[in-house]
Motif scaffolding. Structure first.
Motif, PDB file in Angstrom:
ATOM      1  N   LYS A  81       0.811  -1.218   0.000  1.00 56.66           N
ATOM      2  CA  LYS A  81       0.000   0.000   0.000  1.00 56.66           C
ATOM      3  C   LYS A  81       0.851   1.278   0.000  1.00 56.66           C
ATOM      4  O   LYS A  81       0.326   2.371  -0.078  1.00 56.66           O
ATOM      5  CB  LYS A  81      -0.951  -0.021   1.188  1.00 56.66           C
ATOM      6  CG  LYS A  81      -2.017  -1.111   1.075  1.00 56.66           C
ATOM      7  CD  LYS A  81      -2.909  -1.142   2.304  1.00 56.66           C
ATOM      8  CE  LYS A  81      -4.014  -2.157   2.169  1.00 56.66           C
ATOM      9  NZ  LYS A  81      -3.553  -3.541   2.216  1.00 56.66           N
ATOM     10  N   GLY A  82       2.167   1.130   0.126  1.00 60.89           N
ATOM     11  CA  GLY A  82       3.067   2.288   0.055  1.00 60.89           C
ATOM     12  C   GLY A  82       3.181   3.082   1.339  1.00 60.89           C
ATOM     13  O   GLY A  82       3.759   4.171   1.346  1.00 60.89           O
ATOM     14  N   TYR A  83       2.680   2.545   2.434  1.00 60.97           N
ATOM     15  CA  TYR A  83       2.703   3.293   3.703  1.00 60.97           C
ATOM     16  C   TYR A  83       4.113   3.596   4.190  1.00 60.97           C
ATOM     17  O   TYR A  83       4.309   4.540   4.950  1.00 60.97           O
ATOM     18  CB  TYR A  83       1.958   2.525   4.794  1.00 60.97           C
ATOM     19  CG  TYR A  83       0.468   2.398   4.590  1.00 60.97           C
ATOM     20  CD1 TYR A  83      -0.210   3.094   3.580  1.00 60.97           C
ATOM     21  CD2 TYR A  83      -0.275   1.569   5.408  1.00 60.97           C
ATOM     22  CE1 TYR A  83      -1.563   2.951   3.394  1.00 60.97           C
ATOM     23  CE2 TYR A  83      -1.643   1.425   5.236  1.00 60.97           C
ATOM     24  CZ  TYR A  83      -2.282   2.116   4.230  1.00 60.97           C
ATOM     25  OH  TYR A  83      -3.628   1.974   4.058  1.00 60.97           O
ATOM     26  N   GLN A  84       5.094   2.808   3.743  1.00 54.87           N
ATOM     27  CA  GLN A  84       6.468   3.067   4.158  1.00 54.87           C
ATOM     28  C   GLN A  84       6.924   4.454   3.723  1.00 54.87           C
ATOM     29  O   GLN A  84       7.829   5.028   4.331  1.00 54.87           O
ATOM     30  CB  GLN A  84       7.420   1.972   3.657  1.00 54.87           C
ATOM     31  CG  GLN A  84       7.570   1.870   2.148  1.00 54.87           C
ATOM     32  CD  GLN A  84       6.515   1.017   1.471  1.00 54.87           C
ATOM     33  OE1 GLN A  84       5.347   1.054   1.828  1.00 54.87           O
ATOM     34  NE2 GLN A  84       6.922   0.257   0.472  1.00 54.87           N
ATOM     35  N   TYR A  85       6.277   4.989   2.695  1.00 53.31           N
ATOM     36  CA  TYR A  85       6.618   6.330   2.211  1.00 53.31           C
ATOM     37  C   TYR A  85       5.541   7.344   2.577  1.00 53.31           C
ATOM     38  O   TYR A  85       5.845   8.430   3.059  1.00 53.31           O
ATOM     39  CB  TYR A  85       6.820   6.305   0.692  1.00 53.31           C
ATOM     40  CG  TYR A  85       7.781   5.235   0.267  1.00 53.31           C
ATOM     41  CD1 TYR A  85       9.139   5.325   0.579  1.00 53.31           C
ATOM     42  CD2 TYR A  85       7.341   4.103  -0.413  1.00 53.31           C
ATOM     43  CE1 TYR A  85      10.020   4.319   0.215  1.00 53.31           C
ATOM     44  CE2 TYR A  85       8.226   3.094  -0.779  1.00 53.31           C
ATOM     45  CZ  TYR A  85       9.552   3.211  -0.450  1.00 53.31           C
ATOM     46  OH  TYR A  85      10.415   2.211  -0.803  1.00 53.31           O
ATOM     47  N   THR A  86       4.280   7.007   2.338  1.00 56.14           N
ATOM     48  CA  THR A  86       3.197   7.978   2.539  1.00 56.14           C
ATOM     49  C   THR A  86       2.905   8.258   4.002  1.00 56.14           C
ATOM     50  O   THR A  86       2.445   9.345   4.346  1.00 56.14           O
ATOM     51  CB  THR A  86       1.903   7.513   1.843  1.00 56.14           C
ATOM     52  OG1 THR A  86       1.486   6.259   2.408  1.00 56.14           O
ATOM     53  CG2 THR A  86       2.109   7.378   0.341  1.00 56.14           C
ATOM     54  N   GLN A  87       3.153   7.288   4.876  1.00 50.98           N
ATOM     55  CA  GLN A  87       2.892   7.498   6.303  1.00 50.98           C
ATOM     56  C   GLN A  87       4.157   7.533   7.149  1.00 50.98           C
ATOM     57  O   GLN A  87       4.172   8.187   8.187  1.00 50.98           O
ATOM     58  CB  GLN A  87       1.953   6.409   6.837  1.00 50.98           C
ATOM     59  CG  GLN A  87       0.573   6.493   6.239  1.00 50.98           C
ATOM     60  CD  GLN A  87      -0.373   5.458   6.832  1.00 50.98           C
ATOM     61  OE1 GLN A  87      -0.054   4.767   7.779  1.00 50.98           O
ATOM     62  NE2 GLN A  87      -1.548   5.352   6.242  1.00 50.98           N
ATOM     63  N   HIS A  88       5.194   6.816   6.717  1.00 48.78           N
ATOM     64  CA  HIS A  88       6.401   6.704   7.549  1.00 48.78           C
ATOM     65  C   HIS A  88       7.609   7.438   6.976  1.00 48.78           C
ATOM     66  O   HIS A  88       8.663   7.456   7.607  1.00 48.78           O
ATOM     67  CB  HIS A  88       6.732   5.233   7.785  1.00 48.78           C
ATOM     68  CG  HIS A  88       5.633   4.493   8.482  1.00 48.78           C
ATOM     69  ND1 HIS A  88       5.329   4.680   9.802  1.00 48.78           N
ATOM     70  CD2 HIS A  88       4.737   3.589   8.019  1.00 48.78           C
ATOM     71  CE1 HIS A  88       4.309   3.909  10.139  1.00 48.78           C
ATOM     72  NE2 HIS A  88       3.921   3.246   9.073  1.00 48.78           N
ATOM     73  N   ASN A  89       7.473   8.033   5.791  1.00 52.48           N
ATOM     74  CA  ASN A  89       8.514   8.879   5.187  1.00 52.48           C
ATOM     75  C   ASN A  89       9.895   8.226   5.124  1.00 52.48           C
ATOM     76  O   ASN A  89      10.909   8.887   5.345  1.00 52.48           O
ATOM     77  CB  ASN A  89       8.596  10.220   5.925  1.00 52.48           C
ATOM     78  CG  ASN A  89       7.329  11.023   5.759  1.00 52.48           C
ATOM     79  OD1 ASN A  89       6.855  11.217   4.639  1.00 52.48           O
ATOM     80  ND2 ASN A  89       6.762  11.468   6.858  1.00 52.48           N
ATOM     81  N   LEU A  90       9.922   6.948   4.810  1.00 54.36           N
ATOM     82  CA  LEU A  90      11.192   6.228   4.735  1.00 54.36           C
ATOM     83  C   LEU A  90      12.137   6.867   3.716  1.00 54.36           C
ATOM     84  O   LEU A  90      13.351   6.901   3.925  1.00 54.36           O
ATOM     85  CB  LEU A  90      10.935   4.758   4.393  1.00 54.36           C
ATOM     86  CG  LEU A  90      12.145   3.842   4.369  1.00 54.36           C
ATOM     87  CD1 LEU A  90      12.808   3.773   5.746  1.00 54.36           C
ATOM     88  CD2 LEU A  90      11.749   2.453   3.917  1.00 54.36           C
ATOM     89  N   HIS A  91      11.597   7.375   2.638  1.00 51.85           N
ATOM     90  CA  HIS A  91      12.432   8.003   1.609  1.00 51.85           C
ATOM     91  C   HIS A  91      13.186   9.206   2.159  1.00 51.85           C
ATOM     92  O   HIS A  91      14.338   9.442   1.800  1.00 51.85           O
ATOM     93  CB  HIS A  91      11.588   8.386   0.391  1.00 51.85           C
ATOM     94  CG  HIS A  91      10.478   9.321   0.691  1.00 51.85           C
ATOM     95  ND1 HIS A  91       9.384   8.958   1.473  1.00 51.85           N
ATOM     96  CD2 HIS A  91      10.278  10.612   0.340  1.00 51.85           C
ATOM     97  CE1 HIS A  91       8.563   9.990   1.561  1.00 51.85           C
ATOM     98  NE2 HIS A  91       9.091  11.000   0.890  1.00 51.85           N
TER      99      HIS A  91
END
Length: 183
Positions: free
Chosen positions: A53-63
């Motif tokens: 679902k891409g939450y690693q970027y959209t919610q957790h800002n891993l990038h």
């Protein structure tokens, strides 16, 4: 389950009304390694192949932690990200994906991932059964192979120019392939 049935099963899991499955956050267990990968290679463009679902970027800002732009997101089981990307990327990230790929499709998918990468690929792979099962009793991790099998398969298929970091959830450490170590 055959590959088509698996994909349909994963699509259904992604749209389940009450369970948040395959959100993309399994990479958070390997944040340090991912950040080090990005700092080592400094990719301008990144593809997350099998992003959930891409939450690693959209919610957790891993990038942002890794110092990269938000990656291009691709996951054939998620409506929002099901469009196959076009072109090449400096790096490809593929975390908690390969164990979900039917064995008959494994080589094809690995080659596709390698074809997207100009420079480097970051894999995390689980070699253990998942805690979740499809309605027919099939484990979500349909392709549980030992670390040695993954090591040999990736080494066999990896193009010489690519740098690959391979991380297994079952042990500490990283296997790094660079062009001198292949074939």
């Amino acid at each position: 389950m055959n590959p088509k049935e698996l994909l349909e099963g994963y699509k259904k899991a992604h749209t389940h009304p009450t369970m948040c499955l395959m959100s993309g956050t399994s990479i958070r267990r390997h944040t340090t390694e991912f950040v080090n990968f990005c700092k080592s290679y400094k990719p301008d463009t990144v593809l997350d192949y099998g992003c959930g679902k891409g939450y690693q970027y959209t919610q957790h800002n891993l990038h942002k932690l890794a110092g990269i732009k938000i990656p291009t997101l691709y996951d054939p089981a998620v409506k929002e990200f099901e469009q196959k990307p076009v072109g090449k990327f400096d790096s490809v990230v593929c975390t908690d994906v390969m164990e979900h790929i039917h064995q008959d499709e494994c080589d094809k998918i690995l080659k596709e991932i390698f074809d997207y990468a100009d420079h480097s690929v970051f894999f995390t792979i689980s070699c253990n059964p998942a805690k979740k099962y499809f309605a027919d009793g099939t484990n979500y991790h349909v392709n549980c192979k030992p670390e040695e099998w993954w090591f040999a398969t990736i080494k066999r298929l990896k193009p010489k120019h690519l740098k690959v970091w391979l991380i297994f959830s079952s042990w500490k450490g990283i296997i790094k392939y660079d062009k001198e170590e292949t074939r």
